[in-house]
Structure formats: C-alpha cells, structure tokens
Design a protein around this motif. Structure first.
Motif, PDB file in Angstrom:
ATOM      1  N   CYS A 174      -5.868   2.860  -2.983  1.00  0.00           N
ATOM      2  CA  CYS A 174      -4.665   3.035  -3.933  1.00  0.00           C
ATOM      3  C   CYS A 174      -4.523   1.983  -4.996  1.00  0.00           C
ATOM      4  O   CYS A 174      -5.073   0.774  -4.944  1.00  0.00           O
ATOM      5  CB  CYS A 174      -3.471   3.345  -2.975  1.00  0.00           C
ATOM      6  SG  CYS A 174      -2.692   1.911  -2.433  1.00  0.00           S
ATOM      7  N   CYS A 193      -5.108   0.672   2.486  1.00  0.00           N
ATOM      8  CA  CYS A 193      -6.015   1.781   2.370  1.00  0.00           C
ATOM      9  C   CYS A 193      -7.361   1.161   1.397  1.00  0.00           C
ATOM     10  O   CYS A 193      -8.309   1.576   1.538  1.00  0.00           O
ATOM     11  CB  CYS A 193      -5.619   2.893   1.628  1.00  0.00           C
ATOM     12  SG  CYS A 193      -5.188   2.822   0.077  1.00  0.00           S
ATOM     13  N   LEU A 194      -6.879   0.127   0.847  1.00  0.00           N
ATOM     14  CA  LEU A 194      -7.930  -0.628  -0.045  1.00  0.00           C
ATOM     15  C   LEU A 194      -8.289   0.182  -1.236  1.00  0.00           C
ATOM     16  O   LEU A 194      -9.237  -0.078  -1.925  1.00  0.00           O
ATOM     17  CB  LEU A 194      -9.159  -1.249   0.721  1.00  0.00           C
ATOM     18  CG  LEU A 194      -8.721  -2.125   1.698  1.00  0.00           C
ATOM     19  CD1 LEU A 194      -9.717  -2.666   2.681  1.00  0.00           C
ATOM     20  CD2 LEU A 194      -7.833  -3.346   1.249  1.00  0.00           C
ATOM     21  N   CYS A 240      -3.097  -1.280  -3.725  1.00  0.00           N
ATOM     22  CA  CYS A 240      -4.234  -2.200  -2.788  1.00  0.00           C
ATOM     23  C   CYS A 240      -4.903  -2.964  -3.862  1.00  0.00           C
ATOM     24  O   CYS A 240      -5.469  -4.002  -3.927  1.00  0.00           O
ATOM     25  CB  CYS A 240      -5.071  -1.268  -1.840  1.00  0.00           C
ATOM     26  SG  CYS A 240      -3.987  -0.904  -0.439  1.00  0.00           S
ATOM     27  N   CYS A 273       0.724  -1.266  -0.099  1.00  0.00           N
ATOM     28  CA  CYS A 273       0.083   0.155   0.199  1.00  0.00           C
ATOM     29  C   CYS A 273       1.020   1.467  -0.052  1.00  0.00           C
ATOM     30  O   CYS A 273       1.816   1.322   0.748  1.00  0.00           O
ATOM     31  CB  CYS A 273      -1.063  -0.014   1.105  1.00  0.00           C
ATOM     32  SG  CYS A 273      -1.861   1.361   1.379  1.00  0.00           S
ATOM     33  N   ARG A 274       0.410   2.312  -0.724  1.00  0.00           N
ATOM     34  CA  ARG A 274       1.021   3.600  -0.757  1.00  0.00           C
ATOM     35  C   ARG A 274       0.733   4.724   0.237  1.00  0.00           C
ATOM     36  O   ARG A 274       1.078   5.675   0.168  1.00  0.00           O
ATOM     37  CB  ARG A 274       0.771   4.219  -2.284  1.00  0.00           C
ATOM     38  CG  ARG A 274       1.741   3.379  -3.154  1.00  0.00           C
ATOM     39  CD  ARG A 274       3.062   3.794  -3.385  1.00  0.00           C
ATOM     40  NE  ARG A 274       3.391   3.079  -4.695  1.00  0.00           N
ATOM     41  CZ  ARG A 274       4.765   2.785  -4.904  1.00  0.00           C
ATOM     42  NH1 ARG A 274       5.576   2.492  -3.746  1.00  0.00           N
ATOM     43  NH2 ARG A 274       5.239   2.101  -6.073  1.00  0.00           N
ATOM     44  N   SER A 275      -0.374   4.163   0.833  1.00  0.00           N
ATOM     45  CA  SER A 275      -1.138   5.227   1.786  1.00  0.00           C
ATOM     46  C   SER A 275      -0.070   5.537   2.891  1.00  0.00           C
ATOM     47  O   SER A 275       0.671   4.642   3.395  1.00  0.00           O
ATOM     48  CB  SER A 275      -2.400   4.888   2.393  1.00  0.00           C
ATOM     49  OG  SER A 275      -2.994   5.522   3.289  1.00  0.00           O
TER      50      SER A 275
HETATM   51 ZN    ZN Z   1      -3.306   1.235  -0.481  1.00  0.00          ZN
END
Ligand code: ZN
Length: 279
Positions: free
Chosen positions: A60, A57-58, A63, A49-51
């Motif tokens: 981005c 974050c489901l 995800c 995940c990049r958040s």
């Molecule tokens: Zn994410």
C-alpha cells in the motif's frame, strides 16, 4: 532493505503477531546485534499500513512511503557526524510529535542510533514517551538497551534482534514463472505445486517469501533502491510496474488466505486465474 528472506525471522513474526492482534506497542527498543534499523522500518510500516490484515502489506502507499523513507509521519532523527544529538533537535522533534499525523494513524519518532541520546535528551523525551498523545510512537534502535535510562526503558517493549537467524530461501522456480510474464507460465508452475501435494503451511511460506521479494522488486523499480536477491532483480527487469504491483497484491492476498481452512488447490487455482487476468 532486504525483506526477501526474512519472513521466518523471529522479529518479523513478533511484529506481525502484534499487528494482527491490534497490540502494537507505542514505544519499542530494538536492541541486539541483528538488523535493528531494518526491523524499525518494518515495524513503522506495520503501524502505518492501510491493509486490513497481515500488516505490513508492503504494497500500500503507506508501506511504500515508509520503505522509501519518505513518509511524512515517520520522523527519523540521527546526528550525521556528531556523537550526540543537539538538544534543539530533540525539542523540535518533541513539539512535532504533539501535532497530529498528516496522513496516517501514527506519528513515529525513529532513532537509528538511540546511543546518540544523552541523559538530558532522554529526559526531554521522557514525558511524551510516558504520557504523550495516543498517535505518538517511538522506535529506539540501540545495540545495548542499557544505554537508555531505566525510566525510558520501563515504558518500552524491547525487541531483541539476533544475528544470522535461519532464513529460508524463496522458491526460485515460482518467481521465475511469474517473471516470465507470459500467459500459462505461472499456471503451469502452480499446477505442478499442486501435483507435488504441497502442504498449506509450506505454500503460505512460499507465497510470503515471494510476496516480499516482489515488494522489493517494486520498490527497486520505483525508488531505484538496490535489490539483494537475483530473483528480485529478475522480477524488476521483467515485469512492468503495473504487473509488479498486481503481483505483490495477489501474493499478499493469497498468503493471507492460507490462514483459513482453505484447500491448497483452491488457493493455487485462484492465484493462477487472477494472475492470468492481470498480465
Ligand atoms: Zn501496507
């Protein structure tokens, strides 16, 4: 995959705690009778995940690709009809793991049924599990971790998945208000929540549940995956892809905001105002 009602599961909380504290293990055995593969995908998403916070974050692109099972750096290895994996498949996977990830922090080997790894295969993997490159990660799904060699087990963290944990429902009123897609509908409902003097922890719980269902609706719309809750089906029918993406992002943001010492009224007001701008 069903993320809608799982926020309270112990494994979801464990994975989030690891991700939030920057201590995601590089090798995990997902064992027990619970949803092993689902948890492995959730964990893979948390790794990629990049958040900046509250991973996964489901929403981005990382995800989403993990959940849609098209992420190029998540290598899933299973023997379709055979009982065991071939040694060639395991060796190829090992070589692939030494190559840097394309587009993500980790390159992940995911075994949906690690019981298909015989002793020889496990020995092929042992060195890379023990002292492989820093980007390599391993997710072994297996009902009983005793199927893995002690040498492998000693390098892994075990996450035991119980079946039928208490899974609170999302607030259907909140989701219906967003699904209405009309100006004012969600604001009216959010104002009502404020009038009911909802506690910050309860609000966070509601926003997280709603976020997960919204992410599921978005996934259903883009990848055609089935949804298992009525609310997710309703959202995916009622809102455009752009609206769903915006709502997923907002719910994620404001659920995380509840970690801070902010007033419930402030969170509800800001969420309502931001949503009004985006519908
Ligand atoms: Zn994410």
């Amino acid at each position: 995959m069903e993320y809608g009602t799982l926020e309270n599961s112990t494994w979801v909380r464990t994975i989030r705690r690891w991700a939030d504290s920057g201590s995601l293990p590089h090798a995990v055995i997902l064992s027990g009778p619970g949803p092993r593969l689902e948890a492995a995908r959730f964990l893979a998403a948390a790794m990629e995940c990049r958040s900046a916070r509250s991973r996964p974050c489901l929403s981005c692109s990382q995800c989403r690709k993990v959940m849609e099972e098209i992420h190029p750096d998540v290598l899933t290895l299973s023997a379709q009809d055979a009982k065991e994996l071939t040694v060639k498949a395991v060796r190829d996977l090992r070589s692939e793991l030494y190559i840097c990830p394309n587009d993500a922090p980790r390159k992940i080997a995911l075994f949906p049924d690690a019981g298909q790894l015989n002793q020889r295969d496990q020995n092929v993997l042992l060195k890379i599990v023990e002292e492989g490159p820093a980007h390599a990660a391993f997710l072994f799904c297996v009902e009983n971790s005793g199927a893995l060699l002690p040498t492998i087990r000693s390098r892994c963290v075990e996450l035991k998945l119980q079946q039928g944990e208490a899974e609170p429902e999302a607030d259907p009123g909140l989701l219906r208000a967003f699904a209405a897609g009309q100006r004012g509908a969600a604001t009216a409902y959010l104002t009502e929540l404020e009038n009911r003097r909802i506690k910050r922890e309860d609000l966070q719980q509601q926003l997280r549940q709603a976020w997960r269902i919204c992410a599921q609706a978005l996934l259903a719309q883009s990848g055609g995956q089935a949804v298992d809750t009525q609310e997710a089906a309703l959202l995916s029918r009622s809102l455009s892809r752009r609206q769903l993406a915006a709502l997923t992002e907002l719910l994620h943001h404001y659920a995380a905001e509840c970690d801070y010492n902010v007033g419930v009224g402030h969170v509800l007001g800001a969420l309502a105002a931001e949503w009004e701008k985006r519908i």
